[in-house]
Write an enzyme that holds these catalytic residues in place. Structure first.
Site, short mmCIF file in Angstrom:
data_model
loop_
_atom_site.label_atom_id
_atom_site.label_comp_id
_atom_site.label_asym_id
_atom_site.label_seq_id
_atom_site.Cartn_x
_atom_site.Cartn_y
_atom_site.Cartn_z
N CYS A 70 35.76 40.81 36.68
CA CYS A 70 36.52 41.19 37.87
C CYS A 70 36.19 40.23 39.00
CB CYS A 70 36.18 42.62 38.27
SG CYS A 70 37.08 43.17 39.74
N LEU A 71 37.22 39.71 39.68
CA LEU A 71 36.98 38.75 40.77
C LEU A 71 36.20 39.39 41.92
CD1 LEU A 71 40.39 36.85 40.92
CD2 LEU A 71 38.28 36.18 39.76
N HIS A 122 43.47 47.29 34.14
CA HIS A 122 42.40 46.86 35.04
C HIS A 122 42.90 46.82 36.49
CE1 HIS A 122 38.75 44.36 36.10
NE2 HIS A 122 39.54 44.16 37.15
N GLU A 123 44.06 46.21 36.69
CA GLU A 123 44.60 46.07 38.05
C GLU A 123 45.05 47.42 38.60
OE1 GLU A 123 43.84 43.42 39.41
OE2 GLU A 123 43.41 42.33 37.57
N GLY A 132 44.30 38.17 37.12
CA GLY A 132 44.96 39.25 37.84
C GLY A 132 44.27 39.51 39.16
N GLN A 155 41.86 44.18 46.57
CA GLN A 155 40.81 43.16 46.45
C GLN A 155 40.86 42.13 47.57
OE1 GLN A 155 41.73 42.43 42.01
NE2 GLN A 155 39.56 41.98 42.20
N HIS A 179 42.32 49.28 40.17
CA HIS A 179 42.00 48.85 41.53
C HIS A 179 42.82 49.64 42.56
CE1 HIS A 179 39.18 45.58 41.24
NE2 HIS A 179 39.88 44.97 40.31
NI NI Z 1 39.22 43.42 39.07
#
Ligand code: NI
Length: 189
Positions: free
Chosen positions: A92-93, A134-135, A47, A52, A138
């Site tokens: 998380c990226l 999670h997204e 995701g 991000q 953000h």
């Molecule tokens: Ni993340």
């Protein structure tokens, strides 16, 4: 146009900003989303939210299986009908190397728009519902670091410190601001 976009990392302050709703479903948006899918695949993520890649708009993409036909885009999402709780590991990226247990709602409904502006209304449980949450976090400037308990914070102190130092060395023009002495004194009273 979005060729230079890249995934930004903790503690970049842009990750902490709440994002604004998407107003127009245009070519710009389609190109942004195409680039986001590219970056998500390169990073082997499931995701990715627009903030991000330093675009503070309410949009995220996901692919829970890795199959191209499972690419999903959610614009201006709204989560409701949360039920149950479940703890599982998340990464998380934007926080490379971090892996922490997070409690999320087990069942969830999402209402959003797709890339063409068509309404989406879905329900999911488990893994998919977890990615949504999670997204969605953000889009409100909430990171895994905000979801960590004291034990996880302590366990990952060194990793977060390293990311903070890396960010500081890459952004020498904007050192983290320390509160002025006056504030400190006022607080301790
Ligand atoms: Ni993340």
């Amino acid at each position: 146009m979005f060729d230079n976009l890249k995934i930004i990392h903790y503690p970049d302050p842009r990750l902490k900003q709440p994002s604004a709703p998407v107003a127009e479903f245009n070519e710009n948006l389609r190109q942004l989303v195409a680039r986001m899918f590219e970056l998500m695949r390169q990073a082997k993520g499931v995701g990715l939210a627009a903030p991000q890649v330093a675009q503070n708009i309410r949009l995220f993409i996901l692919n829970a299986t890795g199959q191209p036909e499972d690419d999903r885009v959610y614009v201006n999402p709204f989560l409701s009908e949360a039920e149950g709780d479940e703890e599982a590991e998340e990464g998380c990226l934007s926080i490379p190397g971090l892996s922490v247990n997070v409690s999320r709602s087990k069942h969830l409904r999402i209402q959003a728009h797709d890339l063409q502006g068509n309404p989406i209304d879905q329900k999911a449980s488990g893994y998919l519902a977890r990615i949504w949450q999670h997204e969605f976090d953000h889009l409100n400037g909430t990171l895994l670091t905000d979801r960590m308990g004291p034990v996880a914070k302590l366990a990952n102190r060194r990793l977060l410190r390293e990311l903070e130092e890396k960010y500081a060395s890459e952004h020498p023009a904007s050192p983290p601001k320390k509160p002025p002495l006056k504030d400190k004194r006022a607080k301790s009273r």
